[in-house]
Design a protein around this motif. Structure first.
Motif, PDB file in Angstrom:
ATOM      1  N   ASP A 294       0.825  -1.202   0.000  1.00  0.00           N
ATOM      2  CA  ASP A 294       0.000   0.000   0.000  1.00  0.00           C
ATOM      3  C   ASP A 294       0.865   1.261   0.000  1.00  0.00           C
ATOM      4  OD1 ASP A 294      -2.406  -1.466   0.064  1.00  0.00           O
ATOM      5  OD2 ASP A 294      -2.157  -1.778   2.215  1.00  0.00           O
ATOM      6  N   HIS A 295       2.103   1.128   0.443  1.00  0.00           N
ATOM      7  CA  HIS A 295       3.043   2.251   0.447  1.00  0.00           C
ATOM      8  C   HIS A 295       4.456   1.689   0.362  1.00  0.00           C
ATOM      9  CE1 HIS A 295       4.848   6.120   1.491  1.00  0.00           C
ATOM     10  NE2 HIS A 295       5.671   5.417   2.248  1.00  0.00           N
ATOM     11  N   LEU A 296       5.287   2.351  -0.412  1.00  0.00           N
ATOM     12  CA  LEU A 296       6.708   2.005  -0.506  1.00  0.00           C
ATOM     13  C   LEU A 296       7.474   3.297  -0.733  1.00  0.00           C
ATOM     14  CD1 LEU A 296       9.183   0.140  -0.904  1.00  0.00           C
ATOM     15  CD2 LEU A 296       8.481  -0.097  -3.307  1.00  0.00           C
ATOM     16  N   SER A 297       8.426   3.573   0.137  1.00  0.00           N
ATOM     17  CA  SER A 297       9.295   4.736  -0.051  1.00  0.00           C
ATOM     18  C   SER A 297      10.680   4.395   0.476  1.00  0.00           C
ATOM     19  CB  SER A 297       8.736   5.974   0.659  1.00  0.00           C
ATOM     20  OG  SER A 297       8.681   5.771   2.062  1.00  0.00           O
ATOM     21  N   VAL A 298      11.674   5.069  -0.081  1.00  0.00           N
ATOM     22  CA  VAL A 298      13.050   4.915   0.383  1.00  0.00           C
ATOM     23  C   VAL A 298      13.621   6.321   0.575  1.00  0.00           C
ATOM     24  CG1 VAL A 298      15.371   4.051  -0.138  1.00  0.00           C
ATOM     25  CG2 VAL A 298      13.370   2.720  -0.830  1.00  0.00           C
ATOM     26  N   ASP A 299      14.073   6.605   1.785  1.00  0.00           N
ATOM     27  CA  ASP A 299      14.734   7.867   2.101  1.00  0.00           C
ATOM     28  C   ASP A 299      16.217   7.580   2.287  1.00  0.00           C
ATOM     29  OD1 ASP A 299      12.301   9.302   2.153  1.00  0.00           O
ATOM     30  OD2 ASP A 299      11.952   8.665   4.221  1.00  0.00           O
ATOM     31  N   VAL A 300      17.056   8.401   1.655  1.00  0.00           N
ATOM     32  CA  VAL A 300      18.502   8.178   1.688  1.00  0.00           C
ATOM     33  C   VAL A 300      19.183   9.409   2.261  1.00  0.00           C
ATOM     34  CG1 VAL A 300      20.538   7.594   0.332  1.00  0.00           C
ATOM     35  CG2 VAL A 300      18.302   6.739  -0.386  1.00  0.00           C
ATOM     36  N   GLU A 301      20.099   9.184   3.181  1.00  0.00           N
ATOM     37  CA  GLU A 301      20.934  10.242   3.737  1.00  0.00           C
ATOM     38  C   GLU A 301      22.379   9.810   3.580  1.00  0.00           C
ATOM     39  OE1 GLU A 301      19.863  11.305   7.702  1.00  0.00           O
ATOM     40  OE2 GLU A 301      17.747  11.492   7.217  1.00  0.00           O
TER      41      GLU A 301
ATOM     42  N   THR B 203      16.318   4.348   4.688  1.00  0.00           N
ATOM     43  CA  THR B 203      15.170   3.770   5.374  1.00  0.00           C
ATOM     44  C   THR B 203      14.128   3.429   4.331  1.00  0.00           C
ATOM     45  OG1 THR B 203      15.591   5.083   7.359  1.00  0.00           O
ATOM     46  CG2 THR B 203      13.375   4.155   7.109  1.00  0.00           C
ATOM     47  N   THR B 204      13.752   2.173   4.296  1.00  0.00           N
ATOM     48  CA  THR B 204      12.689   1.709   3.411  1.00  0.00           C
ATOM     49  C   THR B 204      11.433   1.588   4.259  1.00  0.00           C
ATOM     50  OG1 THR B 204      14.301   0.459   2.125  1.00  0.00           O
ATOM     51  CG2 THR B 204      11.971  -0.101   1.812  1.00  0.00           C
ATOM     52  N   THR B 205      10.393   2.281   3.837  1.00  0.00           N
ATOM     53  CA  THR B 205       9.133   2.267   4.583  1.00  0.00           C
ATOM     54  C   THR B 205       8.071   1.589   3.732  1.00  0.00           C
ATOM     55  OG1 THR B 205       9.757   4.321   5.699  1.00  0.00           O
ATOM     56  CG2 THR B 205       7.421   3.717   5.732  1.00  0.00           C
ATOM     57  N   LEU B 206       7.437   0.578   4.321  1.00  0.00           N
ATOM     58  CA  LEU B 206       6.399  -0.182   3.624  1.00  0.00           C
ATOM     59  C   LEU B 206       5.138  -0.227   4.462  1.00  0.00           C
ATOM     60  CD1 LEU B 206       9.225  -2.301   3.548  1.00  0.00           C
ATOM     61  CD2 LEU B 206       7.927  -2.788   1.518  1.00  0.00           C
ATOM     62  N   GLU B 207       4.020  -0.211   3.772  1.00  0.00           N
ATOM     63  CA  GLU B 207       2.736  -0.499   4.401  1.00  0.00           C
ATOM     64  C   GLU B 207       2.126  -1.643   3.609  1.00  0.00           C
ATOM     65  OE1 GLU B 207       0.313   3.004   4.714  1.00  0.00           O
ATOM     66  OE2 GLU B 207       1.908   4.092   5.765  1.00  0.00           O
ATOM     67  N   THR B 208       1.793  -2.716   4.330  1.00  0.00           N
ATOM     68  CA  THR B 208       1.268  -3.919   3.698  1.00  0.00           C
ATOM     69  C   THR B 208       0.575  -4.779   4.736  1.00  0.00           C
ATOM     70  OG1 THR B 208       1.861  -5.882   2.403  1.00  0.00           O
ATOM     71  CG2 THR B 208       3.491  -5.119   3.997  1.00  0.00           C
ATOM     72  N   ASP B 209      -0.288  -5.652   4.263  1.00  0.00           N
ATOM     73  CA  ASP B 209      -0.920  -6.631   5.146  1.00  0.00           C
ATOM     74  C   ASP B 209      -0.062  -7.888   5.283  1.00  0.00           C
ATOM     75  OD1 ASP B 209      -3.110  -4.992   5.612  1.00  0.00           O
ATOM     76  OD2 ASP B 209      -4.273  -5.838   3.952  1.00  0.00           O
ATOM     77  N   ALA B 210       1.024  -7.975   4.534  1.00  0.00           N
ATOM     78  CA  ALA B 210       1.908  -9.147   4.605  1.00  0.00           C
ATOM     79  C   ALA B 210       2.531  -9.233   5.997  1.00  0.00           C
ATOM     80  CB  ALA B 210       2.993  -9.057   3.548  1.00  0.00           C
ATOM     81  N   ASP B 211       2.832 -10.460   6.421  1.00  0.00           N
ATOM     82  CA  ASP B 211       3.423 -10.615   7.752  1.00  0.00           C
ATOM     83  C   ASP B 211       4.899 -10.207   7.747  1.00  0.00           C
ATOM     84  OD1 ASP B 211       5.152 -12.918   7.158  1.00  0.00           O
ATOM     85  OD2 ASP B 211       3.338 -14.147   7.200  1.00  0.00           O
ATOM     86  N   ALA B 212       5.426  -9.990   8.937  1.00  0.00           N
ATOM     87  CA  ALA B 212       6.780  -9.476   9.101  1.00  0.00           C
ATOM     88  C   ALA B 212       7.828 -10.389   8.460  1.00  0.00           C
ATOM     89  CB  ALA B 212       7.092  -9.260  10.579  1.00  0.00           C
ATOM     90  N   ASP B 213       7.656 -11.701   8.555  1.00  0.00           N
ATOM     91  CA  ASP B 213       8.628 -12.620   7.952  1.00  0.00           C
ATOM     92  C   ASP B 213       8.651 -12.480   6.436  1.00  0.00           C
ATOM     93  OD1 ASP B 213       9.533 -13.636  10.365  1.00  0.00           O
ATOM     94  OD2 ASP B 213       8.106 -15.316  10.359  1.00  0.00           O
ATOM     95  N   ALA B 214       7.489 -12.323   5.817  1.00  0.00           N
ATOM     96  CA  ALA B 214       7.434 -12.140   4.365  1.00  0.00           C
ATOM     97  C   ALA B 214       8.101 -10.833   3.973  1.00  0.00           C
ATOM     98  CB  ALA B 214       5.987 -12.170   3.879  1.00  0.00           C
ATOM     99  N   VAL B 215       7.912  -9.793   4.765  1.00  0.00           N
ATOM    100  CA  VAL B 215       8.529  -8.497   4.467  1.00  0.00           C
ATOM    101  C   VAL B 215      10.042  -8.558   4.678  1.00  0.00           C
ATOM    102  CG1 VAL B 215       8.625  -6.060   5.120  1.00  0.00           C
ATOM    103  CG2 VAL B 215       6.413  -7.207   4.887  1.00  0.00           C
ATOM    104  N   ARG B 216      10.484  -9.277   5.703  1.00  0.00           N
ATOM    105  CA  ARG B 216      11.936  -9.459   5.891  1.00  0.00           C
ATOM    106  C   ARG B 216      12.544 -10.162   4.677  1.00  0.00           C
ATOM    107  NH1 ARG B 216      10.284 -10.743  11.099  1.00  0.00           N
ATOM    108  NH2 ARG B 216      10.898  -9.184  12.612  1.00  0.00           N
TER     109      ARG B 216
END
Length: 174
Positions: free
Chosen positions: A97-104, A128-141
């Motif tokens: 539902d959301h994907l962004s990457v902020d780089v410093e 920092t990669t920011t995601l919003e999803t219904d997927a579980d944490a293991d799938a996102v890892r």
């Protein structure tokens, strides 16, 4: 609504399999052509697109008409990493539902001015990669690890500089 069209999963799987079983897999050759317009103002052409870079007015010769060159470098990293997140989210059937990457980053400005013995380089890059999803944490890892492993820029930078990444899932660090 998902940013990722997971209905492409079968097509992507067939494409990957075709490449995996190809008699010869030729290397890719990404390229860009640049020219100087005036002083720091430069123009690049890639894939039929034209984009400019410049330095701010505070730099003698800069006109502030476009982003600074290092911003494109950092954006290129973020764009490449995001492309791998999308490709692998499609492959894994993960809706985002959301994907962004902020780089410093941190640089020693003396390097770019020729005021030190070592060549100019980045001291560190953090993202920092920011995601919003219904997927579980293991799938996102798994998605995060795969995206990083498949990203050409991540692979190159991780060999050259202190590269630190954080993944945030639904508002909480993983």
């Amino acid at each position: 609504m998902s940013l990722v069209d997971t209905t492409l999963q079968d097509r992507l799987a067939r494409r990957i399999e075709a490449l995996r079983t190809a008699r010869e897999l030729k290397p890719g050759h990404p390229s860009v052509a640049t020219e100087t317009i005036r002083n720091y103002h430069t123009r690049a052409t890639a894939d039929g697109f034209v984009f400019d870079a410049d330095e701010p007015v505070s730099k003698i010769g800069g006109t502030g008409t476009a982003p600074r060159p290092l911003r494109y470098f950092l954006a290129g990293f973020a764009f490449c990493l995001q492309a791998q997140y999308v490709r692998n989210a499609i492959r894994m059937g993960i809706e985002l539902d959301h994907l962004s990457v902020d780089v410093e980053s941190e640089i020693d400005r003396r390097g770019g001015l020729g005021l030190r013995d070592a060549p100019a380089d980045f001291e560190s890059i953090a993202y920092t990669t920011t995601l919003e999803t219904d997927a579980d944490a293991d799938a996102v890892r798994d998605l995060a690890a795969t995206a990083e492993d498949c990203c050409y820029v991540h692979g190159t930078l991780s060999k050259a500089v202190d590269l630190t990444g954080t993944t945030v899932l639904n508002g909480s660090p993983l």
